[in-house]
Enzyme design. Structure first.
Site, PDB file in Angstrom:
ATOM      1  N   HIS A  48       0.845  -1.209   0.000  1.00 31.69           N
ATOM      2  CA  HIS A  48       0.000   0.000   0.000  1.00 31.69           C
ATOM      3  C   HIS A  48       0.870   1.246   0.000  1.00 31.69           C
ATOM      4  O   HIS A  48       1.042   1.869   1.048  1.00 31.69           O
ATOM      5  CB  HIS A  48      -0.920  -0.007   1.215  1.00 31.69           C
ATOM      6  N   PHE A  49       1.426   1.653  -0.972  1.00 26.23           N
ATOM      7  CA  PHE A  49       1.495   1.155  -2.341  1.00 26.23           C
ATOM      8  C   PHE A  49       2.961   1.001  -2.689  1.00 26.23           C
ATOM      9  O   PHE A  49       3.760   1.844  -2.278  1.00 26.23           O
ATOM     10  CB  PHE A  49       0.837   2.140  -3.311  1.00 26.23           C
TER      11      PHE A  49
END
Length: 145
Positions: A48-49
């Site tokens: 993420h991410f």
């Protein structure tokens, strides 16, 4: 001020799901201010991410809930209980939280009727509000359920 060990004497959360590092201010049953140091070592940043690590908004929400739970569960009559989410109202994320940030998390209990209550929650990085809204909770006693 409460450290991690003292927080764990009040709320049931444990690593890796304990999302607060310190409690800076505590008025049992009324309000609490906590601190979360955001580091790249946290497992959610793997996905993420990739290449653009951002703390998931739901984890900011959960960190606020844990600060609120500390305020409510610090009341002697609530010792051993668990605070469960009952709802979220008017909640907005207003900024990104990234590794290296320090989140200041404040929850003021604005209503408590029996085992159900509501807290006004605000998360900041420095002076910038990154999330705010109302959290509803219900207290339960797992030893009696």
């Amino acid at each position: 001020m409460l450290n991690v060990e003292q927080i764990q004497q009040i709320i049931p959360h444990r690593p890796p799901f304990l999302l607060i590092d310190r409690i800076l201010e505590l008025e049992p049953g009324k309000r609490a201010v906590g601190l979360k140091n955001v580091t790249m070592n946290e497992p959610h940043f793997v996905g993420h991410f990739p290449g653009f690590p951002v703390m998931p908004g739901v984890l900011i929400l959960e960190a606020l809930a844990q600060v609120g739970a500390t305020a409510i569960l610090a009341v002697e009559a609530n010792k051993g209980k668990i605070g469960l989410f009952a709802g979220v109202d008017e909640f907005r994320w207003r900024g990104q939280v990234v590794p290296g940030d320090t989140l200041t998390l404040e929850v003021e209990i604005v209503r408590l009727k029996g085992p159900v209550g509501k807290g006004q929650a605000t998360a900041k990085v420095g002076d910038k509000v990154v999330a705010e809204g109302q959290l509803m909770f219900a207290l339960t006693d797992p030893s009696k359920d």
